[in-house]
Design an enzyme around this catalytic site. Structure first.
Site, short mmCIF file in Angstrom:
data_model
loop_
_atom_site.label_atom_id
_atom_site.label_comp_id
_atom_site.label_asym_id
_atom_site.label_seq_id
_atom_site.Cartn_x
_atom_site.Cartn_y
_atom_site.Cartn_z
N VAL A 7 0.82 -1.20 0.00
CA VAL A 7 0.00 0.00 0.00
C VAL A 7 0.86 1.26 0.00
CG1 VAL A 7 -1.88 -1.17 1.22
CG2 VAL A 7 -0.17 0.09 2.53
N ASP A 8 0.33 2.28 -0.64
CA ASP A 8 0.92 3.61 -0.54
C ASP A 8 0.72 4.13 0.88
OD1 ASP A 8 2.02 4.29 -3.01
OD2 ASP A 8 0.05 4.64 -3.86
N LYS A 9 1.70 4.86 1.36
CA LYS A 9 1.53 5.49 2.67
C LYS A 9 0.48 6.59 2.61
CE LYS A 9 4.45 8.63 3.92
NZ LYS A 9 3.59 9.82 4.08
#
Length: 851
Positions: free
Chosen positions: A282-284
């Site tokens: 996941v993207d932060k």
């Protein structure tokens, strides 16, 4: 606006839809339809006109049911398409706004950025762009566009940004097409391949039974013509008549449920893929954090002031882009009145952020002089200012303390249009973790899907954010690039820092090489290859059109909540289809073996072709209600290796063959079946009908059948199926003689005890032996629900002074500040980033409480 839309219409190309009559007629073409039609011909030749009428009615009913269910599924896809559409940033009423591309009209001014799909035929007004037209022209090389040049609808912006004016829309565009994000193609499902293999083996089994019956019949002198209809029906029992409808309805119902929870699917197979996902990257930003960047500190350098730093940073930002970092600088500058009493500034040029140069840059004119301003990564800006390596390292050491708190620090510089600029200051930004992130990451981990965080931030920043959400072991992307691709480096890492967008593709390939079924979130144009490569590509709520087009899932809300729903719904769909497969195998073995063995023993066909045909269609289509059944999703990723379940199905099928033959033996001697062929046919029909109804009730659960309550739709369908079949035997249809009321009751009770007591116990024992992981263990402690978790965080955010409290680390203070800031953010009505600007208030309250 309305006049132009009336004149030009909506910006769309009318979709050519097939005529419903033609679609309906196609239902009479296929293996199942051909077999029915052949039976009709044979019935006519043999003079069995009653059979001909009934089989004809069944053929039409089959076509109608299939047509209606597929129409329902198509309606779900159409609804998704309307929700998932290309948007455009357009300037109307003196402000920038996002509208559906469908509403564009000639003359609209549109802002395009990397990752945007050109929504209409437009002319470039400002800026320089690199455009990918391969989908339209077949030319793989990007085309550079300058002001005054035309851009075709459907092409993709790769680099650069600028303003364009809409010239042609809809069918009037050069290529006469609009881009849709919902993929119409229906890819082959993994489970379909499994079922196709199973069906082939069923054909082999049924074929062997039929061959034996035919040979024995010829030896006994039976008429081959009389046998053919029954042989065809037995062969057809192996055909998954309702399989396409079952799959389509299951996927459509699941997709509709997901849409209600903020998850839009761009292809119906996406939920099925999510069932097997065993790692999620996941993207932060926006997923783990709130994507609400705020300026939390300004450090002026040399002779500059805070106002000078924010002034230069704001000039190096673009409001039309709606970029979170640009937005944070502009909000901070306006909030501190930086632009008050300042001479007018005229923008000359703007170079947006690029992953390669890691900065934004602008040239502006003020009082007749041109000024060059830029903001970006500390090292990048320092190098542009001519700093030597020792000075750069000293500067990075200065910001390391802020990084340890999770702050992201950018450098700001300004200078003349030509020549090296001067560094004016550093600005700290903070994007607080979502209050539910830690709980949802733990929930996904409990579901067997570990979360790996990927971020472009420096390692100290990433580590601090990771620790706050339960991902303590963050490593540098360089470690993965330098490692052996066949070694699973992710096994000991919770994520990677300093990740470029194009690195995500490398991450996906590495995970797949290590044997993982990978999920990947993304938002930008450079994320598209990774989203397309991943088994589960997820475009986040702020994703570009290109990212949405490459992904199989599009989220409409930020955070991980919807991804948890996706995993659970995917596993629910998987369990429903698995139930159908288990029941199909066991029932096919039952029908073919029962008829074959009974013929060998008695010398009679114990059920007519008509009765068997009726049974096949009634039971198969009643079981499509499994698509709505209540199912408890498993606590671990699913697998397409269902050999253990096939073994269970075969054993259950063999057990039912033995049970039905035992009841036939009893009826043969006690119910007078030996001398009454019509009564024998009715007896066998009811027995197979009741066994079909109760066997699916048992098969729907991997544990004891009473572990979960079936859905009302499923119960209604099965009950109606059994009642209809029973009533038919009392009506006196061809070949079905009414039986005394107590005989159907006795058959009903025997089938219920056999399936729900004996076979259910056999099923549970076989699954524990052959598929031990299929039965989820009860959790030791109940996980808190999302609202409970958020409530706990909010209560913890209310800090009370503690006289004996020990001094806490900066990391602990940061965590408390985050929670207090979120409370202030909610209290002020979630007003964009404005409430987060008062970060100092939260910090003051926490420090005061700790004194």
């Amino acid at each position: 606006m309305d006049t132009r839309r009336k004149e030009n219409g909506y910006n769309e190309v009318a979709e050519k839809k097939g005529h419903p009559v033609v679609k309906f007629l196609k239902k009479f073409w296929g293996i199942s339809a051909w077999m029915l039609e052949l039976i009709m011909v044979l019935s006519a030749v043999l003079g069995k006109y009653s059979d001909l009428v009934v089989v004809s009615a069944l053929l039409v009913v089959n076509a109608l049911l299939s047509f209606m269910q597929e129409k329902r599924a198509a309606g779900v896809v159409e609804a998704l398409r309307k929700r998932l559409q290309v948007n455009a940033r357009v300037r109307r009423d003196s402000s920038w706004q996002v509208i559906p591309a469908r509403d564009l009209v000639p003359g609209d001014i549109v802002r395009v950025r990397p990752g945007d799909i050109i929504p209409a035929d437009v002319k470039l007004l400002t800026g320089e762009l690199s455009i990918d037209q391969s989908a339209l022209t077949g030319e793989s090389k990007d085309a550079d566009k300058k002001p005054g040049e035309m851009l075709s609808s459907g092409s993709i912006t790769r680099r650069g940004e600028g303003n364009v004016v809409v010239v042609l829309t809809g069918a009037k565009t050069y290529f006469g097409r609009t881009t849709q994000l919902v993929q119409e193609a229906r890819p082959k499902l993994h489970i379909e391949a499994v079922v196709a293999k199973v069906v082939r083996w069923l054909f082999v089994i049924v074929g062997a039974v039929i061959s034996g019956v035919v040979v024995l019949s010829l030896i006994r002198g039976a008429s081959l013509v009389e046998m053919i209809p029954l042989m065809l029906v037995l062969l057809m029992s192996a055909v998954p008549v309702a399989l396409p409808v079952m799959f389509t309805v299951s996927m459509a119902v699941g997709s509709k449920e997901l849409a209600k929870r903020g998850v839009l699917v761009t292809r119906l197979s996406a939920a099925e893929d999510a069932a097997t996902m065993d790692v999620l990257c996941v993207d932060k930003t926006g997923t783990i954090t709130m994507n609400q960047l705020a300026v939390t500190g300004v450090i002026p350098l040399e002779h500059a002031t805070e106002a000078d730093v924010l002034f230069a940073g704001a000039l190096a930002s673009q409001e039309a882009n709606q970029d979170p970092i640009d937005h944070a600088f502009l909000i901070a500058a306006k909030g501190r009145h930086v632009f008050d009493n300042v001479s007018k500034v005229t923008p000359v040029s703007f170079a947006p952020f690029d992953a390669k140069n890691r900065r934004t840059e602008a040239v502006v004119e003020q009082n007749g002089h041109r000024l060059r301003v830029m903001k970006g990564a500390v090292r990048t800006i320092a190098e542009a200012c001519g700093f030597q390596p020792p000075a750069i390292e000293a500067l990075e050491a200065r910001v390391s303390a802020a990084a340890a708190k999770g702050y992201r620090t950018l450098a700001v510089a300004r200078g003349p249009e030509t020549g090296a600029p001067a560094l004016v200051g550093l600005v700290s930004l903070y994007d607080p973790p979502r209050p539910d992130a830690a709980q949802l990451i733990a929930t996904l981990r409990d579901l067997g899907v570990p979360v790996k965080m990927l971020t472009g931030d420096a390692l100290p920043v990433a580590c601090e954010i990771g620790r706050g959400v339960g991902l303590p072991n963050i490593r540098q992307m360089a470690d993965l690039k330098a490692g052996n691709q066949t070694i699973d480096l992710f096994a000991g890492a919770d994520g990677f820092a300093e990740v470029f967008p194009e690195d995500k593709y490398t991450v996906v390939k590495h995970l797949q090489a290590a044997g993982h079924v990978t999920g990947m979130t993304g938002d930008g144009v450079n994320d598209a290859p990774a989203l397309r490569q991943a088994e589960v590509g997820i475009a986040v709520s702020t994703a570009t059109d290109v990212a949405k087009g490459a992904a199989s899932i599009v989220l409409t809300e930020p955070g991980l909540t919807n991804i948890v729903a996706l995993v659970e719904q995917g596993r629910t769909i998987y369990q429903r289809i698995l139930t159908w497969i288990i029941n199909k195998i066991s029932r096919t073995i039952l029908k073919a073996s029962y008829v074959g063995i009974a013929f060998v023993v008695t010398g009679k066909f114990v059920v007519s072709a008509f009765a068997m045909l009726l049974l096949v269609f009634m039971t198969d289509f009643a079981k499509t209600s499994l698509a709505t059944d209540n199912v408890r999703p498993s606590k671990k990723p699913e697998t397409w290796n269902i050999g253990g379940f096939i073994t269970v199905s075969v054993v259950l099928g063999v057990a039912m063959v033995g049970e039905t033959l035992l009841l036939l033996l009893f009826g043969w001697s006690h119910f007078g079946l030996a001398t009454d062929n019509n009564a024998l046919c009715t007896f066998s029909f009811l027995m197979l009908l009741y066994f079909a109804a109760f066997s699916v009730v048992s098969a729907r659960e991997r544990r004891w059948f009473w572990a979960t309550m079936p859905s009302k739709t499923f119960l209604a369908a099965i009950t109606a199926d059994a009642l209809t079949g029973t009533v038919m035997t009392f009506v006196g249809l061809p070949g079905l003689k009414p039986l005394p009321w107590w005989e159907p009751l006795a058959i009903f009770a025997y089938a219920m005890i056999s399936c729900l007591v004996v076979n259910d116990a056999l099923k549970v024992a076989m699954i524990k032996w052959r598929v031990p992981n299929a039965v989820a263990k009860k959790p030791e402690a109940k996980a808190k629900s999302e609202p409970e978790a958020i409530a706990q965080l909010k209560s913890e955010a209310k800090i009370e002074p503690k006289p004996d409290a020990k001094a806490e680390t900066p990391s602990d203070l940061t965590s408390l500040i985050v929670r207090r800031a979120f409370e202030l953010y909610e209290r002020q009505g979630r007003q964009a980033a404005d409430s987060l600007l008062d970060w100092e208030q939260a910090e003051r309250e926490i420090l005061k409480a700790k004194k």
